[in-house]
Scaffold this active site. Structure first.
Site, PDB file in Angstrom:
ATOM      1  N   ILE A  94     -23.069  12.305  13.073  1.00 58.76           N
ATOM      2  CA  ILE A  94     -23.484  13.947  12.709  1.00 58.76           C
ATOM      3  C   ILE A  94     -24.229  14.088  11.573  1.00 58.76           C
ATOM      4  O   ILE A  94     -24.077  15.169  11.188  1.00 58.76           O
ATOM      5  CB  ILE A  94     -22.098  14.965  12.795  1.00 58.76           C
ATOM      6  CG1 ILE A  94     -21.229  14.626  11.559  1.00 58.76           C
ATOM      7  CG2 ILE A  94     -21.438  14.703  14.129  1.00 58.76           C
ATOM      8  CD1 ILE A  94     -20.333  15.690  11.673  1.00 58.76           C
TER       9      ILE A  94
ATOM     10  N   PRO B 116     -27.609  14.857  11.393  1.00 58.74           N
ATOM     11  CA  PRO B 116     -28.486  16.018  11.327  1.00 58.74           C
ATOM     12  C   PRO B 116     -27.654  17.242  11.084  1.00 58.74           C
ATOM     13  O   PRO B 116     -28.090  18.311  10.258  1.00 58.74           O
ATOM     14  CB  PRO B 116     -29.078  16.043  12.697  1.00 58.74           C
ATOM     15  CG  PRO B 116     -28.739  14.424  13.261  1.00 58.74           C
ATOM     16  CD  PRO B 116     -27.366  13.994  12.656  1.00 58.74           C
ATOM     17  N   TYR B 117     -26.518  17.448  11.303  1.00 55.66           N
ATOM     18  CA  TYR B 117     -25.503  18.592  10.754  1.00 55.66           C
ATOM     19  C   TYR B 117     -25.444  18.610   9.439  1.00 55.66           C
ATOM     20  O   TYR B 117     -25.594  19.615   8.757  1.00 55.66           O
ATOM     21  CB  TYR B 117     -24.276  18.340  11.600  1.00 55.66           C
ATOM     22  CG  TYR B 117     -23.013  19.453  11.203  1.00 55.66           C
ATOM     23  CD1 TYR B 117     -23.270  20.653  11.638  1.00 55.66           C
ATOM     24  CD2 TYR B 117     -22.122  18.838  10.272  1.00 55.66           C
ATOM     25  CE1 TYR B 117     -22.279  21.669  11.309  1.00 55.66           C
ATOM     26  CE2 TYR B 117     -21.132  19.955  10.061  1.00 55.66           C
ATOM     27  CZ  TYR B 117     -21.193  21.138  10.278  1.00 55.66           C
ATOM     28  OH  TYR B 117     -20.162  22.306  10.043  1.00 55.66           O
ATOM     29  N   TYR B 118     -25.192  17.562   8.779  1.00 56.75           N
ATOM     30  CA  TYR B 118     -25.018  17.387   7.489  1.00 56.75           C
ATOM     31  C   TYR B 118     -26.327  17.864   6.695  1.00 56.75           C
ATOM     32  O   TYR B 118     -26.317  18.510   5.545  1.00 56.75           O
ATOM     33  CB  TYR B 118     -24.533  16.186   6.926  1.00 56.75           C
ATOM     34  CG  TYR B 118     -22.927  15.952   7.044  1.00 56.75           C
ATOM     35  CD1 TYR B 118     -22.196  16.431   6.090  1.00 56.75           C
ATOM     36  CD2 TYR B 118     -22.363  15.287   8.046  1.00 56.75           C
ATOM     37  CE1 TYR B 118     -20.885  16.385   6.137  1.00 56.75           C
ATOM     38  CE2 TYR B 118     -21.164  14.993   8.072  1.00 56.75           C
ATOM     39  CZ  TYR B 118     -20.338  15.526   7.136  1.00 56.75           C
ATOM     40  OH  TYR B 118     -19.034  15.478   7.281  1.00 56.75           O
TER      41      TYR B 118
END
Length: 214
Positions: free
Chosen positions: A126, A128-130
């Site tokens: 994940i 891109p979320y971070y």
């Protein structure tokens, strides 16, 4: 305070609305994307604003006008791609920061993610979320707002116990969404959380006491 909750229909947002609607200290306005979501809140006597985070800064500011604080707890969700993560978790957050300034709202609480401030600890699946959380948090820190950035660990739907652990760096841990919501509310007027960012997991100290030890 009158609190504008961005992401009110999400799981943390729903907990926030539930607790704030019963508060004798704060009032709440829920920001939602759709009329049906607004109706669900309004049927319980909760004030709403229908605004989409992909709309303009001015529209978000208009929705927040008259409030004293903003809590950003919106997210594109795990079922979407990196494009929506960019538009909601990053640009939506930054537009809300800009909208707070436009609406002359100084108090801003950002719900981020555990270890979002340390690239070496980002989960590959994940990433891109971070990235979105990291840069949205940076933009908030560089604003003129009275900010608090809360980075909760793995989120649970179980009932909270009101005991937490907070620190600049906590490598892992879980926490109930209810306790995240209670920590947000306790942070609203706790001066010791102003201009600070911290990781949050379940612990053995009461929320009020833990925040005073930051």
């Amino acid at each position: 305070m009158k609190v504008f909750v961005v992401g009110a229909h999400g799981k943390i947002g729903t907990q926030l609305i539930r607790i704030l609607s019963k508060s004798n200290k704060h009032t709440v306005r829920a920001m939602v994307r759709e009329a049906e979501q607004a109706y669900n809140f309004q049927s319980f006597g909760i004030e709403t604003a229908i605004v989409n985070l992909e709309e303009s800064v001015e529209q978000i500011a208009e929705g927040a006008k008259g409030c004293d604080a903003i809590v950003f707890t919106a997210g594109s969700g795990g079922h979407t791609g990196a494009d929506k993560t960019l538009l909601v978790d990053l640009d939506g957050a930054v537009k809300t920061i800009e909208a707070a300034a436009e609406a002359k709202i100084k108090r801003f609480i950002m719900v981020s993610a555990l270890q979002a401030h340390r690239r070496e600890n980002w989960k590959e699946a994940i990433k891109p979320y971070y990235v979105a959380k990291y840069y949205a948090d940076k933009m908030l820190e560089q604003s003129n707002l009275t900010y608090t950035i809360i980075r909760p660990g793995g989120l649970l739907d179980s009932e909270g116990n009101g005991s937490i652990s907070v620190a600049e760096n906590i490598n892992s841990g879980m926490i109930s969404r209810e306790d995240v919501a209670k920590t947000i509310i306790a942070s609203l007027d706790e001066g010791n959380t102003f201009y600070k960012a911290f990781d949050l997991v379940s612990g053995e100290i009461s929320i009020t006491e833990a925040l005073k030890l930051l």
